[in-house]
Enzyme design. Sequence first.
Site: not given
Length: 354
Positions: A52-53, A247-248, A237, A196
């Site tokens: 996680g960032a 992002n993811k 991110d 996640q």
Amino acid sequence: MRVNGVSYRTVWMEDGAVKMIDQRLLPFRFEVGSLRTHQETAEAIRNMTVRGAGAIGVAAGYAMAQAALAAPESGFNGAMNQAAALISGTRPTARNLFYAVERVLEEVEAASGVSAKRMAASATAQAIADEDAAAGERIGEVGQSLFGDSTTVLTHCNAGWLAFADWGTALAPVYRAHRDGKHVRVFATETRPRGQGAKLTAWELSQEGVPHTLIPDAASGHLLRQGQVNVILVGADRIAANGDVANKIGTYTLALLAKAHRVPFYVAAPTTTIDLNCPSGDRIPIEERADEEVLWTTGITEDGQITRVRTTPEGTRACNWAFDVTPAALITGLITARGIIKAEPKAIHAIMRL
Ligand code: MRU
């Protein structure tokens, strides 16, 4: 945030050791790992013990502090540069990791004398962690203004407190609203391949007592078509200067679906995720991970063993991009600790000056 009623941060430093919740074991086991050296902490970022960032940014800052505490007086600067290169090489996409390494290095360079440099590194690492937690809390307050008395949120991946020092980003408004007594429920995507959403978001929401439902990633379109979602909240991110967001993997698909179904699509992030030196999403490095993460999966057996199993034919290969880029034009707004802004260069530059 609370785990079985006890307050925890995701990552913290104690007597020179970096402590972190081992996210590889969740939701099956809750364990706190202890890393004694900056090399061990860097490895924990690489192998996703912490992920996680924001959380990897905080871990990176603490790893730099560990490097400063251990570096020899002669050759101190060389040792710090080596540590910075090692830590920066662990994961490529999240801006927060590089922000933390660069900030600690700058403070160390500005201090004179080795003992002042060691102190500057520790103080800066702690400030990065505290600021990350405070930004999350504020994002919660800012973001919950989007909620009515009863709101259904769709989120992707884990942008909750496990992905930051505390509170999180996309889930912070959910926690704030829930604690303030508003009715809020969450649909969480599983988030293949690492899961996640299934493993971390579902666990966090359970710990906080927030009503939630897990959906397969592929069910998002059907859910939106049914008109069951008021707002989509995701994390980031890295945010480029033009407002594009990495992002993811799967976030881009969700943003396209949101547009098709006229559902507001917000990205929540601290300003430490914004990269003004990155002009657009095309320039964000996208991490590609081992294909075994797609081909195999990890779960728990009925007798309590955490086990990895292959779910695909032997010999099949897979692609495993960890992130994708959502163009700014698909984003309704960016929820930051400094307010909700448009995902546009002018607005982004303005909040970075605040
Ligand atoms: O690969 P991970 O688990 O480190 O993924 C990063 C993320 O947590 C997500 O992309 C999240 O949505 C961004 S908010 C930190």
